[in-house]
Design a protein around this motif. Structure first.
Motif, PDB file in Angstrom:
ATOM      1  N   ASP A  16     -62.870  51.564 -34.398  1.00 49.49           N
ATOM      2  CA  ASP A  16     -63.569  52.403 -35.354  1.00 49.49           C
ATOM      3  C   ASP A  16     -63.221  52.003 -36.788  1.00 49.49           C
ATOM      4  O   ASP A  16     -63.625  52.634 -37.733  1.00 49.49           O
ATOM      5  CB  ASP A  16     -63.196  53.870 -35.133  1.00 49.49           C
ATOM      6  N   SER A  76     -65.733  55.743 -30.370  1.00 49.00           N
ATOM      7  CA  SER A  76     -66.674  55.698 -31.488  1.00 49.00           C
ATOM      8  C   SER A  76     -68.115  55.861 -31.066  1.00 49.00           C
ATOM      9  O   SER A  76     -68.976  56.180 -31.882  1.00 49.00           O
ATOM     10  CB  SER A  76     -66.533  54.371 -32.231  1.00 49.00           C
ATOM     11  N   ILE A 125     -63.129  61.984 -34.639  1.00 50.70           N
ATOM     12  CA  ILE A 125     -62.739  60.656 -34.154  1.00 50.70           C
ATOM     13  C   ILE A 125     -61.439  60.206 -34.799  1.00 50.70           C
ATOM     14  O   ILE A 125     -60.580  59.597 -34.145  1.00 50.70           O
ATOM     15  CB  ILE A 125     -63.873  59.644 -34.430  1.00 50.70           C
TER      16      ILE A 125
END
Length: 738
Positions: A3, A207, A263
């Motif tokens: 990510d 992600s 996240i």
């Protein structure tokens, strides 16, 4: 991890440097032979910009193009270091051999690293993984070393990432298979005529992004709705696995309450769990297409290494003491602290000479400094002949290896690795410290070499160079042991297996110019009397001038094992003058050392001197020595002589599935199983007593029998009589030998 933005590749043609331990990552690649470790290292170097698209450094050579023996044998036989830069971090990639014979190189890599990347081929069998690879996994677990898994060869037909992930969870996860979960799933392209759909990219489970490598460079995109549905189950399981290992106890409550967890929080928790060694992500890699700038999965791996693996600052400070044994405390990876570094590998370069790969644990290593070298020969069990040694040596040039090149370094800080030229007295496992503050690191364990290789010089010219060549060979490779057997008069090089022995012979020939012949290895047999016997030694010579006169009568009887030779004087009336009784004993012992039946030393007997005669002029020390020897030989001629063979205590640690096969094999070697006991990890420890003559190649045979899952130790127990048919054959061979 998956990510973050791509890192900034390091420029090819210069040495990767580190100015603070926080920017260093030391990663050892572990895996079975053929799993693709070296190919993966080259792919990571390509993605990091350390090599060009053809996989070459600026001099045109490949990263793996540095060892002629590896080229000839088509496999890695030694630890290699490849430093690269990524995203402002220096990554030291330590590529280890996958073949069991070179476990010493693997242990060196584990010693130098702070995290391990287990490389598993998608075509690998569960039996292969459950063998030596699992044992290394357990070693890492015992010391809390962070581990991740990368599955390679996804481009191969019939490769199955999902199935191999389940196998990894079963083999490595143990009681917690949810601690081994994938971070990405392969993205497959159009199915070909052969029914195989090639892997063209990856799907990030956290992600929920697609990473497409089809063009040769990583491209990121949004997945379609159908793709999101397909990854939902795997994503939820991954999130649950991360949260279960999280140090934030509120995360599980939030997750169960269907609260949104961003996240960033998940990634941070994942990185902490990986660094603590409690969660082991599974990643994927495949061969890059020709001309590609990035291999599939390499960016994700580099992000895991820099973001999830710990820096040297998170490793516990090493146990150190003074050479005298007084404990010392050293700070955790402080570049300004006292110098503590360790030689983890020693090699010879035909142009530079000896090159030492050094891990610095404290302080900073600089060229042209004088350091103190302290060594204890690593494992005391393996190298009892290597006494504590100390010396002062000047540090030569510091460099970072890259293929055949050595790129110059100005310094090497705590936490980093470097090659040091011309440390001529430092051996693998030795500690480098300040000259005015000598220190010694605790030793690391190495396996005991159990395959004997008896050798002799091929010619007189080779004989002159053999001793020096063997000394250098053993100094470089501490998993070899050199033995000068006083009983058999053989030079024996103890190795870990046949491949290890082949490499040793090749290095003797190519590096040190020594050609040797391999001969049959002999065990140290003994002789003893089966019952009482008597002998008379008469040595009388008259040939003008001073003669020789000595007569002695002896009785020989067997003693219990371990008694040696006992000499008793029972002469009465001065038949043998007092001054000559020691001469008789000396002659008896000399003859016993030479043997009385097949040329092996005589042991466990009592020799009693009963009577004799002497001459006032012609008797002498030499005459009675000869008479004593003759008397012992005559006693042996009239007696039954047992040949004694050494018996070893053998302990075999083997998986439960192979216990029956191992016990049957030991029985076929005239062994006696004396007990078994359960060991952790579904294994059994088998204890047995086996004649040493039957286990010369047991290191090789056991590996084949157990598919590489078993290991054994041996130790001397005693000598005991050989079966008559074997002893008769050995006597016949001894009589034929001039």
């Amino acid at each position: 991890m998956g990510d973050k933005a791509n890192g900034h590749p390091g420029a090819a043609g210069r040495a990767a440097t580190a100015d603070h331990p926080a920017s260093v990552r030391n990663v050892v690649l572990v895996g079975h032979s053929g799993s693709g470790k070296t190919t993966l290292v080259e792919a990571l170097a390509l993605t990091a910009g350390a090599v060009n698209r053809a996989g070459r450094v600026e001099d045109g050579t490949s990263l793996s193009d540095y060892d002629e023996i590896e080229h000839r044998q088509q496999r890695s036989v030694q630890l290699s270091l490849v430093p690269v830069e990524w995203g402002g971090y220096k990554i030291n990639l330590l590529d280890t051999p996958g073949y069991a014979d070179f476990v010493g190189e693997l242990r060196a890599g584990l010693r130098a690293a702070d995290a391990a990347l287990f490389v598993v081929s998608a075509a690998e069998s569960p039996e292969t993984m459950a063998g030596a690879t699992r044992m290394v996994w357990e070693e890492c677990a015992a010391v809390g070393m962070p581990r991740a898994i990368v599955i390679t060869h996804l481009e191969a037909a019939r490769s199955d990432f999902e199935e191999m992930t389940r196998i990894c969870a079963r083999v490595f996860g143990g009681d917690d298979p949810d601690a081994v979960l994938p971070l990405y799933l392969p993205l497959r392209g159009v199915q070909g005529l052969d029914g195989h759909a090639p892997v063209t990219g990856l799907v990030g489970l956290i992600s929920q992004r697609l990473y497409d490598y089809a063009s040769g460079e990583r491209k990121e995109s949004e997945p379609g709705a159908d793709q999101l549905a397909a990854i939902e189950e795997a994503r939820n399981r991954l999130i649950e696995g991360i949260i279960a290992e999280s140090e934030d106890e509120t995360l599980m409550d939030r997750y169960l309450a269907d609260a949104d967890i961003d996240i960033k929080t998940l990634v941070e928790d994942l990185e902490r769990a990986v660094a603590r060694g409690v969660f082991h992500p599974v990643l994927a890699a495949a061969h890059a297409a020709e001309g590609a700038r990035q291999g599939l999965g390499t960016v994700e791996l580099l992000e895991l290494i820099t973001g999830g693996f710990p820096s040297p600052l998170e490793r516990e400070a090493p146990e150190v003491s003074t050479p005298g044994g007084n404990a010392r405390t050293v700070g955790v990876c402080d570049p300004d602290g006292p110098l503590v570094a360790e030689v983890v590998k020693t090699a010879s370069d035909p142009y530079v000479g000896r090159v030492s790969l050094v891990r610095v644990f404290s302080g900073t290593l600089r060229p042209d400094e004088t350091v103190h070298v302290s060594g204890h020969g690593l494992s005391d069990r393996v190298h009892e002949d290597r006494a504590l040694h100390e010396s002062d040596e000047r540090i030569g040039a510091l460099s970072a290896p890259f293929g055949k090149q050595q790129r110059t370094l100005t310094h090497c800080i705590a936490g980093d690795l470097a090659c040091v030229a011309k440390l001529n007295r430092a051996e693998t496992g030795d500690t480098l410290s300040a000259r005015d503050d000598p220190l010694l690191m605790a030793s690391w364990d190495l396996p005991d070499p159990l395959l004997p290789l008896a050798i002799q010089a091929h010619s007189k010219a080779d004989e002159d160079k053999l001793s020096q060549g063997l000394a250098r060979l053993v100094a470089e490779d501490p998993t070899m042991r050199l033995e000068q057997n006083q009983d058999t008069h053989q030079v024996v090089l103890w190795c870990l297996g046949e491949a290890h022995a082949d490499v040793a012979l090749e290095r003797l020939r190519s590096r040190y110019g020594v050609q040797v012949d391999v001969i049959g290895h002999k065990v140290s047999l003994r002789e003893t009397f089966a019952g009482k016997s008597a002998g008379r030694g008469r040595h009388v010579k008259q040939s003008g001038g001073h003669g020789q006169f000595a007569i002695c009568e002896i009785e020989v009887e067997p003693l219990p094992g371990g008694s040696g030779i006992e000499f008793v004087d029972r002469v009465v009336g001065g038949a043998v003058p007092r001054q000559f009784i020691p001469s008789v004993e000396k002659g008896v012992r000399a003859q016993a050392a030479r043997g009385v039946a097949a040329g092996y030393p005589l042991i466990d007997v009592r020799v009693t001197l009963l009577d004799g005669k002497a001459h006032s002029v012609d008797s002498s020390d030499a005459a009675f020595q000869t008479a004593g020897a003759l008397a012992l030989r005559e006693a042996a001629a009239d007696a039954k002589i047992h040949l004694l063979e050494p018996v070893a205590e053998v302990q075999v640690l083997v998986g439960d599935d192979y216990v029956g096969a191992v016990m049957s094999d030991l029985s076929g070697r005239r062994g006696r199983v004396v007990g078994t006991e359960q060991a952790p990890g579904g294994r059994t420890l088998v204890r047995a007593e086996v004649p040493e003559i039957e286990i010369g190649r047991y290191a090789v045979d056991l590996r084949s029998l157990s598919h590489g899952t078993a290991r054994f130790d041996r130790g001397y127990a005693r000598h005991e009589p050989m079966p008559p048919q074997l002893s008769d054959r050995i006597r016949e061979q001894a009589q034929k030998t001039p």
